[in-house]
Structure formats: C-alpha cells, structure tokens
Enzyme design. Sequence first.
Site, PDB file in Angstrom:
ATOM      1  N   HIS A 114     -67.859 -51.965 -19.487  1.00  0.00           N
ATOM      2  CA  HIS A 114     -66.981 -53.140 -19.423  1.00  0.00           C
ATOM      3  C   HIS A 114     -66.958 -53.751 -18.034  1.00  0.00           C
ATOM      4  O   HIS A 114     -67.486 -53.192 -17.077  1.00  0.00           O
ATOM      5  CB  HIS A 114     -65.565 -52.797 -19.898  1.00  0.00           C
ATOM      6  CG  HIS A 114     -64.847 -51.747 -19.108  1.00  0.00           C
ATOM      7  ND1 HIS A 114     -64.449 -51.923 -17.809  1.00  0.00           N
ATOM      8  CD2 HIS A 114     -64.431 -50.510 -19.471  1.00  0.00           C
ATOM      9  CE1 HIS A 114     -63.807 -50.843 -17.393  1.00  0.00           C
ATOM     10  NE2 HIS A 114     -63.800 -49.954 -18.379  1.00  0.00           N
ATOM     11  N   CYS A 133     -65.182 -44.724 -18.274  1.00  0.00           N
ATOM     12  CA  CYS A 133     -66.066 -45.815 -18.688  1.00  0.00           C
ATOM     13  C   CYS A 133     -67.064 -46.159 -17.592  1.00  0.00           C
ATOM     14  O   CYS A 133     -67.021 -45.611 -16.496  1.00  0.00           O
ATOM     15  CB  CYS A 133     -65.239 -47.054 -19.037  1.00  0.00           C
ATOM     16  SG  CYS A 133     -64.167 -46.817 -20.465  1.00  0.00           S
TER      17      CYS A 133
END
Length: 158
Positions: A114, A133
């Site tokens: 992301h 992430c």
Amino acid sequence: MNQRDISESANKPPSLPSGVKADRILVDKSDRTLVLFNGGKEIARYNKIRFGDVPMGHKRFEGDERTPEGKYTINGRNSASSYHLSLRVSYPNAADIAYAEARGRSAGGDIFIHGQPNGYNGAPIARDWTDGCIALSNAEIEQVWELVPDGAEIEIRP
C-alpha cells in the site's frame, strides 16, 4: 513546488509503455526493493520500500509487526483502505496457519502492498512503520495498482 510535490518526485515511478502488466513481484527485504516482472523480464523497480516495525524475520503471529517471507499471490485490492490504495497479499498460507496454531496463536492476516496513510501529506515515511505490510510512495502504489492484476505471484525474500 510544495512539500508533497518534492516528496513524491523523490519516489517517482519508472516510465512504462501502456498496456504492460506484471505477472510476478519480487520483494527483497534486505535490499528494500520491489521488482515487477512480465514473462521473466523486469519491467519496473521500486527502491526504499518500507516494512513492518520489525522488518527482520518471517511473520509468525498476529501483532508481531513482521513482514512475511515466502511465496504468495495478490488476491484482492482495496481502493478505499486506510492507506492510499492497497493490494492484498495471500498471507497466511496453510504452513503459516499450522505453525501459529501449533503454538496456540493466530498467524494474523491483512498483509498488503500500500501507499502512505490517507490524509498524510508529507514525504513518504522514511522508516519501517507498518504492522507487517509493504509500503510505497503514493505515486508508486498508483503505478503498481495499474500494473499488477489479481492472481499475480509475489515472492518476499529476507
């Protein structure tokens, strides 16, 4: 040029011909690179990517803030996430779940590639800051979002 323009230009994605798509992603945690491939040929490279607060080692349990290592797939996308676009990584796999369950723990989940947090307008965060992430600049994730279809393979190396 404002601060956002300066920060985004520092992480400007490579120029690519239209219509090209990636079929494989290679993330190298030690080199801090994310490389896109099509048919075995490198089509784009992103440097200075960021990981979980504890970047070394394979993710084992929910909340350990590590980024997984191994082979997965991109199995979804979220244009309305808390971060600027997100591509879901298929972590945990059966081996990840079995390892955690054998120790009475959860393997966790919700691992994504992301951009920066929504509403954040500064330079891309220059330290490991996610909960596991893989973070890119907003300009980079916009390009990755367009180039990587669901089902693409992703390998994350130590």
